[in-house]
Design a protein around this motif. Structure first.
Motif, PDB file in Angstrom:
ATOM      1  N   TYR B 301       0.824  -1.198   0.000  1.00  0.00           N
ATOM      2  CA  TYR B 301       0.000   0.000   0.000  1.00  0.00           C
ATOM      3  C   TYR B 301       0.867   1.262   0.000  1.00  0.00           C
ATOM      4  CZ  TYR B 301      -2.976   3.544   2.285  1.00  0.00           C
ATOM      5  OH  TYR B 301      -3.651   4.688   2.611  1.00  0.00           O
ATOM      6  N   GLY B 302       0.447   2.296  -0.690  1.00  0.00           N
ATOM      7  CA  GLY B 302       1.190   3.551  -0.641  1.00  0.00           C
ATOM      8  C   GLY B 302       0.746   4.520  -1.723  1.00  0.00           C
ATOM      9  N   PRO B 303       1.483   5.644  -1.843  1.00  0.00           N
ATOM     10  CA  PRO B 303       1.139   6.618  -2.872  1.00  0.00           C
ATOM     11  C   PRO B 303       1.528   6.075  -4.245  1.00  0.00           C
ATOM     12  CG  PRO B 303       3.102   7.321  -1.672  1.00  0.00           C
ATOM     13  CD  PRO B 303       2.639   6.053  -1.033  1.00  0.00           C
ATOM     14  N   GLY B 304       0.580   6.076  -5.163  1.00  0.00           N
ATOM     15  CA  GLY B 304       0.797   5.442  -6.455  1.00  0.00           C
ATOM     16  C   GLY B 304       1.316   6.369  -7.524  1.00  0.00           C
ATOM     17  N   ALA B 305       1.468   7.641  -7.198  1.00  0.00           N
ATOM     18  CA  ALA B 305       1.931   8.588  -8.209  1.00  0.00           C
ATOM     19  C   ALA B 305       2.534   9.787  -7.508  1.00  0.00           C
ATOM     20  CB  ALA B 305       0.771   9.005  -9.100  1.00  0.00           C
ATOM     21  N   GLY B 306       2.865  10.820  -8.271  1.00  0.00           N
ATOM     22  CA  GLY B 306       3.441  12.022  -7.696  1.00  0.00           C
ATOM     23  C   GLY B 306       4.939  12.069  -7.892  1.00  0.00           C
ATOM     24  N   GLY B 307       5.486  13.270  -7.914  1.00  0.00           N
ATOM     25  CA  GLY B 307       6.897  13.454  -8.200  1.00  0.00           C
ATOM     26  C   GLY B 307       7.798  12.743  -7.211  1.00  0.00           C
ATOM     27  N   SER B 308       7.617  13.012  -5.915  1.00  0.00           N
ATOM     28  CA  SER B 308       8.518  12.434  -4.920  1.00  0.00           C
ATOM     29  C   SER B 308       8.414  10.918  -4.834  1.00  0.00           C
ATOM     30  CB  SER B 308       8.242  13.033  -3.539  1.00  0.00           C
ATOM     31  OG  SER B 308       8.756  14.322  -3.463  1.00  0.00           O
ATOM     32  N   PRO B 309       7.195  10.366  -4.698  1.00  0.00           N
ATOM     33  CA  PRO B 309       7.117   8.908  -4.604  1.00  0.00           C
ATOM     34  C   PRO B 309       7.702   8.210  -5.832  1.00  0.00           C
ATOM     35  CG  PRO B 309       5.061   9.886  -3.861  1.00  0.00           C
ATOM     36  CD  PRO B 309       5.878  10.998  -4.459  1.00  0.00           C
ATOM     37  N   THR B 310       7.423   8.746  -7.019  1.00  0.00           N
ATOM     38  CA  THR B 310       7.957   8.104  -8.215  1.00  0.00           C
ATOM     39  C   THR B 310       9.477   8.222  -8.236  1.00  0.00           C
ATOM     40  OG1 THR B 310       5.904   8.686  -9.328  1.00  0.00           O
ATOM     41  CG2 THR B 310       7.704   7.954 -10.725  1.00  0.00           C
ATOM     42  N   ALA B 311       9.986   9.385  -7.794  1.00  0.00           N
ATOM     43  CA  ALA B 311      11.438   9.560  -7.730  1.00  0.00           C
ATOM     44  C   ALA B 311      12.069   8.564  -6.765  1.00  0.00           C
ATOM     45  CB  ALA B 311      11.775  10.986  -7.318  1.00  0.00           C
ATOM     46  N   SER B 312      11.378   8.270  -5.661  1.00  0.00           N
ATOM     47  CA  SER B 312      11.894   7.286  -4.699  1.00  0.00           C
ATOM     48  C   SER B 312      12.117   5.944  -5.386  1.00  0.00           C
ATOM     49  CB  SER B 312      10.922   7.128  -3.526  1.00  0.00           C
ATOM     50  OG  SER B 312      11.302   6.053  -2.698  1.00  0.00           O
ATOM     51  N   ALA B 313      11.130   5.524  -6.186  1.00  0.00           N
ATOM     52  CA  ALA B 313      11.244   4.250  -6.891  1.00  0.00           C
ATOM     53  C   ALA B 313      12.362   4.296  -7.935  1.00  0.00           C
ATOM     54  CB  ALA B 313       9.915   3.894  -7.545  1.00  0.00           C
ATOM     55  N   VAL B 314      12.463   5.418  -8.654  1.00  0.00           N
ATOM     56  CA  VAL B 314      13.517   5.564  -9.664  1.00  0.00           C
ATOM     57  C   VAL B 314      14.896   5.472  -9.003  1.00  0.00           C
ATOM     58  CG1 VAL B 314      14.639   7.250 -11.182  1.00  0.00           C
ATOM     59  CG2 VAL B 314      12.160   6.894 -11.338  1.00  0.00           C
ATOM     60  N   LEU B 315      15.052   6.134  -7.869  1.00  0.00           N
ATOM     61  CA  LEU B 315      16.359   6.158  -7.223  1.00  0.00           C
ATOM     62  C   LEU B 315      16.713   4.817  -6.600  1.00  0.00           C
ATOM     63  CD1 LEU B 315      16.125   9.762  -5.854  1.00  0.00           C
ATOM     64  CD2 LEU B 315      17.855   8.917  -7.448  1.00  0.00           C
ATOM     65  N   GLY B 316      15.708   4.071  -6.103  1.00  0.00           N
ATOM     66  CA  GLY B 316      15.975   2.710  -5.624  1.00  0.00           C
ATOM     67  C   GLY B 316      16.533   1.857  -6.760  1.00  0.00           C
ATOM     68  N   ASP B 317      15.924   1.988  -7.938  1.00  0.00           N
ATOM     69  CA  ASP B 317      16.441   1.264  -9.112  1.00  0.00           C
ATOM     70  C   ASP B 317      17.822   1.766  -9.509  1.00  0.00           C
ATOM     71  OD1 ASP B 317      14.269  -0.374  -9.337  1.00  0.00           O
ATOM     72  OD2 ASP B 317      13.401   0.611 -11.093  1.00  0.00           O
ATOM     73  N   LEU B 318      18.017   3.079  -9.413  1.00  0.00           N
ATOM     74  CA  LEU B 318      19.325   3.632  -9.777  1.00  0.00           C
ATOM     75  C   LEU B 318      20.428   3.018  -8.910  1.00  0.00           C
ATOM     76  CD1 LEU B 318      21.068   5.718 -11.370  1.00  0.00           C
ATOM     77  CD2 LEU B 318      20.645   7.310  -9.479  1.00  0.00           C
ATOM     78  N   VAL B 319      20.161   2.930  -7.597  1.00  0.00           N
ATOM     79  CA  VAL B 319      21.161   2.338  -6.699  1.00  0.00           C
ATOM     80  C   VAL B 319      21.435   0.885  -7.102  1.00  0.00           C
ATOM     81  CG1 VAL B 319      21.609   1.591  -4.317  1.00  0.00           C
ATOM     82  CG2 VAL B 319      20.691   3.883  -4.761  1.00  0.00           C
ATOM     83  N   ALA B 320      20.382   0.127  -7.402  1.00  0.00           N
ATOM     84  CA  ALA B 320      20.550  -1.284  -7.774  1.00  0.00           C
ATOM     85  C   ALA B 320      21.372  -1.414  -9.053  1.00  0.00           C
ATOM     86  CB  ALA B 320      19.188  -1.948  -7.942  1.00  0.00           C
ATOM     87  N   VAL B 321      21.020  -0.618 -10.048  1.00  0.00           N
ATOM     88  CA  VAL B 321      21.693  -0.691 -11.347  1.00  0.00           C
ATOM     89  C   VAL B 321      23.158  -0.258 -11.203  1.00  0.00           C
ATOM     90  CG1 VAL B 321      21.768   0.484 -13.580  1.00  0.00           C
ATOM     91  CG2 VAL B 321      19.628  -0.513 -12.769  1.00  0.00           C
ATOM     92  N   CYS B 322      23.396   0.772 -10.399  1.00  0.00           N
ATOM     93  CA  CYS B 322      24.777   1.226 -10.185  1.00  0.00           C
ATOM     94  C   CYS B 322      25.595   0.179  -9.436  1.00  0.00           C
ATOM     95  CB  CYS B 322      24.796   2.555  -9.424  1.00  0.00           C
ATOM     96  SG  CYS B 322      24.281   3.961 -10.430  1.00  0.00           S
TER      97      CYS B 322
END
Lengths: 433, 433
Positions: B301-322
Motif C-alpha cells: 500500500y502507498g502513494p501510487g503517483a506524484g513526483g517524490s514517490p515516483t522519484a523514490s522508486a527511480v532512485l531505488g532502481d538507480l542504486v541497484a543498477v549502479c
C-alpha cells in the motif's frame, strides 16, 4: 545462460519451515531452475531427531551431523532454519569459511550478531540473506534494503509479532483478559507452550533491531531495543483505548530523531487510533508502515509467521543467492555507514495515556496538573470520574501532548509522591497520530 | 570496495519526477555514494523546453539533444522519465547499444514492448529496471520478481490508478456523479486536463500487463489486457454497491487459470465487499494484493503517483543498477519461461451484479431466471422492486454465482431479447470475496 552443474543446498532444520522448504524445492524444481538459471538440489538435511517420520523427505539426505554438512565442498548454499544463537552461529560461520552463502530465518541470531555475520560473509565473498527473519512472508528486508535504497527512511512502525496481535485482537473483540486470551491463543496453536519470547516482546525486539539497522544504515542490536511486553495490558486498558477511539497493539517502532543525529528502537504496547490502518490488522497478521522522505507512507501486510509463508521468504532469498552464485557476484551486504548512535528510551518523544487513582476531593486535578507542568509535560485532555466501587476514590485519565519519555517518567515518579494520588493504574503510549 | 571514478547518469526528462530525481541526487549524494560503493553524478539532463526556469538544476547540464546524451561514452546509466512510446523507445535502445543501463518509469512503453527492450538490454549486458512504472513508490516489481521468486503467484488484484480511485472515493463518500467527481479531481490536480489515459483504464491496463508478466513469468502486453474504464459508472451503481455491503473500485486483476495452463489480465470497475482491505483505500492511494501458494495473501500500500514517490522508486532502481555496474554484473532480466498464453476475457470466471429494468408484471422473474439457467449462469440472489417513478416498470437486481464472462455475455444478450426486459441498466463484476 543455463549452467548444468546443479547448485547444492544444505538445509539445517526440518521442522515446520524446513520441511516446507524441502517440499517446495522438490515440487517446484523446474520453476526454481528456470528462475535461477541453473538446477538447484538438496545436498543434505540436518535434523536433531533422525528417526522422526518426515513425509516426502528422502531418508538418504537426512543427517544428524550438521557441521559435517556445512563443511561439504559441494555445498553452495546453506539454509538455516533451526533458530537460536548456538549452534546456528557456528554452523553459519563455518559455512561461510567453506565458501557457501547462507539464507537464514534466524531473527535472534541476526539481531544479536548481524554485524559479525555480515563481516564473515564479506570476508569469504559469500551472501547472507534473511528476509524470513522479519515478518515471515512479507517482503520487508529487500524493499528497505533495495527499493528504498535511494530514499531516506525516517520511521518504521509495525505489528511484527502474530501471537501478541492475536491475543490483543481477542481482548479487544471479546473483552477477555490477558490470561484468557493467551489460553485461547495457545489452544489454537498461535502461542507456544512457553510464550515468553512472544509476550515479553523479545521476538518483536529482534525484528525491530534488524529493521532499524537496515532502514537507517546503522548498527542496531537487540540490546539497543527498549522492550515492554504485553503481560501487563489489562481489559481496562483496552476499554480505555476504546473510549478514546483507539485500540491497543504491540508495536515495534524505529525512528530517526528529529535532528537526524540518532535513532531509537522500541517495542511496547501502545494505543493507536481506529482510523490508523494498523488498527484493523486482525488475528495473527503482521503489517509494517514505512515512512520516508520521498516515498511517503508505505504499508506492507501479510502473514507474519507459519511454515509456508516463512518458506516463501526463504526460497525467495535462495533464488537471489543462487543467481548471485551463477553470476559470480554477491548481493548488497551490511550497510552501516551512517554509524548513527541509538539513543536511550528516555529520549523518545511521544504521547501518553495515564490512568491515576486519586482521592475524590477538590484540588486534586490542580495538584496533578502542576506536577505535569513542573516536568515540562503538556496535558492534552483530562477526564475525571468518580468510581462508584471505591469510597472516596476517583480516577483521573490524562492524555499528554508529545513529551520525552524521561520527562514522563519523572512526572509519574512525582505523581506517586502526591498523597492525593493513591496509585498509577496504567501508563500507555499513544502512537500513529 | 569503493571505486573513485564516479558513475555518470543521463536524465531524460525534467518534469515533476525528473526534477525530483535531480534534486535528491544532489542533496543525498553522500548517501547514494555510500549505498552504491561509488560516487554517482548527473552527466546531463535532456529537456524539451531549455528556457524554462528549473530551480536547483545546474544550467550547464541541460540539453535539448537527448540522443546525443544517451550516446555519450561516459554515461553509465540512463534514467528515462519522459514517458510515451517514442522517442523514449529509440533513446532507451540507443542507450543499451552504447553500454548504458536504463531505469525507466515508462509504463506505456514497458507494457507495449517490454520483451524487445529486455532482449536489447541482455544483448548489450545492460540492466533494465522499472519499479516506478507500476504504482509509484510502492515496491511491487522487485517483491514480485525477487522476494516471491521461490513461490507461485496465483493472483494479483489491486488499485493501481490514483486518479480513478480518487473519483470513485468521491462518488462513494459524497454521492456525486462521475462528471462532478472528475471535475473535483481535475481542480485538485489529481486528474490531468485530458483524463483519458486514467478514466478509460489505459494507465491501469499497462500496469496490469507489467504485473501479470512478472507474476506469471510469461509475456503479457497491454493488448492482452481486457480494459473497461469508469466513465459509465453511475451514482446508482455506487448506491447498489452500498446496498450489497460493497464499494466500487477500478481494479487491475491478473489471474492464473484454475488449471494453471493460462493467465488472464483485466481492468474494470468492480464491486468489492467493504470488509476487503482494498475497500478502505481512499483518495489517490494505490494498493495491491498478491496471492501466492506459500506466502498466502500479501498487500502493498502507498502513494501510487506524484513526483517524490515516483522519484523514490527511480532512485531505488538507480542504486541497484549502479551496484550492478560496480560489481560488473546485471540483475535479473526478463523471466518469461512459462510461456503461458493469455486467455480472452470470455474465459474469466467471476461473479456479476446485473440491474434490469423490467415490466412490472407477474412471470417476469420466472422468464429472467430461465434465461440465466439456459446459459449455465447460476443465480445467487435476486432483488425485485417496483419503481415509483416509472409506470408499469420495475427493477430486478440479480447477483450471480461464479460464471464465465462469455456465459454472462450471452445471458445478457438473451435478456435483451425478452420483451419484458426494457433495458439492462448496469452490469458490474463482483470481486474480492
Amino acid at each position: 545462460m543455463m549452467r548444468t552443474r546443479p547448485l547444492k543446498v544444505a538445509l539445517l532444520g526440518c521442522g515446520v519451515v524446513g520441511s516446507e522448504v524441502a517440499r517446495i524445492m522438490t515440487t517446484h524444481a523446474d520453476d526454481l531452475t528456470a528462475r535461477i538459471g541453473a538446477p538447484v538440489e538438496l545436498a543434505g538435511i540436518a535434523v536433531r531427531r533422525p528417526d522422526r517420520v518426515r513425509e516426502g523427505i528422502p531418508a538418504e539426505l537426512v543427517t544428524t551431523d550438521a557441521m559435517e554438512l556445512v563443511k561439504r565442498e559441494d555445498v553452495d548454499v546453506v539454509i538455516e532454519v533451526i533458530g537460536g544463537i548456538e549452534p546456528a552461529r557456528e554452523l553459519i560461520t563455518t559455512a561461510f569459511a567453506h565458501g557457501a552463502s547462507v539464507v537464514s530465518a534466524n531473527k535472534a541470531l541476526v539481531a544479536a550478531d548481524g554485524a559479525a555475520l555480515h563481516a564473515a560473509a564479506e570476508r569469504h565473498g559469500a551472501d547472507l540473506y534473511y528476509e524470513a527473519a522479519v515478518a515471515g512472508a512479507i517482503p520487508l528486508v529487500r524493499p528497505l534494503r533495495e527499493s528504498l535504497a535511494g530514499d531516506k527512511v525516517n520511521r518504521v512502525l509495525g505489528i511484527v509479532n502474530g501471537t501478541t496481535n492475536f491475543i490483543l485482537d481477542k481482548m479487544d473483540t471479546s473483552g477477555a483478559g490477558y490470561s484468557e486470551a493467551l489460553d485461547e491463543a495457545t489452544a489454537l496453536g498461535y502461542a507456544e507452550a512457553d510464550p515468553t519470547a512472544d509476550v515479553e516482546g523479545f521476538d518483536a525486539a529482534a525484528k525491530a533491531a534488524i529493521l532499524a539497522g537496515i532502514a537507517f544504515h546503522t548498527r542496531v542490536t537487540i540490546d539497543d531495543v527498549h522492550r515492554e511486553g504485553l503481560t501487563e495490558v489489562t481489559a481496562s486498558d483496552i476499554a480505555s483505548a476504546k473510549r478514546m477511539g483507539c485500540t491497543v497493539k504491540l508495536l515495534a517502532i524505529c525512528e530517526r530523531a528529529a535532528d537526524g543525529a540518532s535513532v531509537t528502537a522500541r517495542v511496547h504496547p501502545a494505543m493507536i487510533p481506529l482510523s490508523h490502518p494498523l488498527a484493523s490488522v486482525r488475528e495473527a497478521y503482521n503489517a509494517v508502515f514505512v515512512e520516508s522522505d520521498a516515498a511517503g507512507q508505505l504499508m506492507f501486510y501479510g502473514p507474519g509467521a507459519g511454515g509456508s509463508p516463512t518458506a516463501s521468504a526463504v526460497l525467495g532469498d535462495l533464488v537471489a543467492v543462487c543467481r548471485n552464485k551463477v553470476a559470480g557476484t554477491t548481493g548488497p551486504g551490511e550497510s552501516a555507514y551512517t554509524q548513527l548512535p541509538v539513543s536511550p528510551m528516555g529520549e523518545v518523544v511521544t504521547r501518553y495515556h495515564i490512568s491515576l487513582d486519586v482521592a475524590d476531593k477538590s484540588g486534586v486535578l490542580a495538584q496533578v496538573a502542576t506536577v505535569f507542568a513542573e516536568h515540562g509535560v503538556s496535558i492534552d485532555t483530562v477526564r475525571q470520574q468518580g468510581r462508584p466501587d471505591a469510597d472516596g476514590e476517583a480516577s483521573l485519565v490524562v492524555v499528554t501532548h508529545r513529551a520525552a519519555d524521561a520527562a514522563l517518567s519523572s512526572t509519574v515518579e512525582a505523581l506517586r509522591g502526591l498523597d492525593t494520588v493513591r496509585g498509577v493504574a496504567s501508563i500507555m503510549r499513544v502512537e500513529g497520530e
